[in-house]
Design a protein around this motif. Sequence first.
Motif, short mmCIF file in Angstrom:
data_model
loop_
_atom_site.label_atom_id
_atom_site.label_comp_id
_atom_site.label_asym_id
_atom_site.label_seq_id
_atom_site.Cartn_x
_atom_site.Cartn_y
_atom_site.Cartn_z
N VAL A 43 0.83 -1.20 0.00
CA VAL A 43 0.00 0.00 0.00
C VAL A 43 0.87 1.26 0.00
O VAL A 43 2.06 1.21 0.31
N THR A 44 0.25 2.37 -0.34
CA THR A 44 0.85 3.69 -0.22
C THR A 44 0.17 4.40 0.93
O THR A 44 -1.06 4.50 0.96
N MET A 45 0.95 4.89 1.88
CA MET A 45 0.41 5.58 3.05
C MET A 45 0.81 7.05 3.00
O MET A 45 1.96 7.36 2.71
N THR A 46 -0.14 7.92 3.30
CA THR A 46 0.12 9.36 3.39
C THR A 46 -0.14 9.78 4.82
O THR A 46 -1.20 9.51 5.37
N MET A 47 0.83 10.47 5.39
CA MET A 47 0.71 10.92 6.78
C MET A 47 0.13 12.33 6.81
O MET A 47 0.07 13.01 5.80
N LYS A 48 -0.29 12.77 7.98
CA LYS A 48 -0.90 14.09 8.12
C LYS A 48 0.10 15.23 7.92
O LYS A 48 -0.29 16.34 7.60
N ASP A 49 1.39 14.95 8.06
CA ASP A 49 2.40 15.99 7.83
C ASP A 49 2.77 16.12 6.35
O ASP A 49 3.59 16.95 5.99
N GLY A 50 2.16 15.31 5.47
CA GLY A 50 2.39 15.42 4.04
C GLY A 50 3.34 14.39 3.48
O GLY A 50 3.45 14.24 2.27
N SER A 51 4.07 13.68 4.32
CA SER A 51 5.00 12.66 3.83
C SER A 51 4.23 11.42 3.39
O SER A 51 3.16 11.11 3.92
N SER A 52 4.78 10.72 2.43
CA SER A 52 4.15 9.48 1.96
C SER A 52 5.22 8.44 1.73
O SER A 52 6.38 8.75 1.45
N PHE A 53 4.85 7.18 1.83
CA PHE A 53 5.77 6.06 1.63
C PHE A 53 4.95 4.85 1.25
O PHE A 53 3.73 4.84 1.38
N ASP A 54 5.65 3.84 0.77
CA ASP A 54 4.98 2.59 0.44
C ASP A 54 5.49 1.49 1.36
O ASP A 54 6.61 1.56 1.86
N GLY A 55 4.66 0.49 1.59
CA GLY A 55 5.04 -0.61 2.45
C GLY A 55 3.96 -1.66 2.50
O GLY A 55 2.91 -1.55 1.87
N ILE A 56 4.23 -2.70 3.27
CA ILE A 56 3.31 -3.81 3.45
C ILE A 56 2.81 -3.78 4.88
O ILE A 56 3.61 -3.81 5.82
N ILE A 57 1.49 -3.70 5.06
CA ILE A 57 0.91 -3.67 6.40
C ILE A 57 1.03 -5.06 7.01
O ILE A 57 0.54 -6.04 6.44
N GLU A 58 1.69 -5.13 8.15
CA GLU A 58 1.94 -6.42 8.78
C GLU A 58 1.02 -6.67 9.97
O GLU A 58 0.55 -7.79 10.16
N ASN A 59 0.75 -5.63 10.77
CA ASN A 59 -0.07 -5.81 11.96
C ASN A 59 -0.81 -4.50 12.23
O ASN A 59 -0.27 -3.42 12.04
N VAL A 60 -2.04 -4.62 12.69
CA VAL A 60 -2.86 -3.46 13.02
C VAL A 60 -3.31 -3.59 14.46
O VAL A 60 -3.95 -4.57 14.83
N GLY A 61 -2.94 -2.62 15.29
CA GLY A 61 -3.38 -2.58 16.68
C GLY A 61 -4.47 -1.54 16.85
O GLY A 61 -4.94 -0.94 15.89
N MET A 62 -4.86 -1.31 18.10
CA MET A 62 -5.89 -0.32 18.35
C MET A 62 -5.40 1.11 18.10
O MET A 62 -6.17 1.97 17.70
N ASP A 63 -4.11 1.37 18.33
CA ASP A 63 -3.61 2.73 18.18
C ASP A 63 -2.38 2.84 17.29
O ASP A 63 -1.84 3.92 17.11
#
Length: 121
Positions: free
Chosen positions: A30-50
């Motif tokens: 996936v491609t992820m965009t952060m609130k500060d404007g930076s973006s990167f690509d990666g593979i989501i491995e684990n999703v926690g509550m926070d």
Amino acid sequence: MSMENYEYYNQHEDTRNLHDKCKKYMYYHVTMTMKDGSSFDGIIENVGMDKVSVLVGEDVMDRESEDEGDIRQYYGGYGRPRRRFRRFRRRDFPLASLAALALLPYVTPYPYYPYYPYPYY
């Protein structure tokens, strides 16, 4: 409902939607965009509550060693061309800092036919 409660509810609703989307795209590139404007690509491995654990890709160039005796000429210069590798590192990101999430599109170089398009003679 007061304005502060409405903003609090919308902020948590957005976080909940991103959490569900991260769960849906787990183990995808996936491609992820952060609130500060930076973006990167990666593979989501684990999703926690926070937080979200992502394998972030980075490009690594192979170091040339000067004592090798291979002195052939290549297109664009002399000597051996530097090789490029892709390495993934595990990083954790807070779910609240995530602004957008999208699947990384892959382009096929040629169309795939499930059958041979020409008649057999």
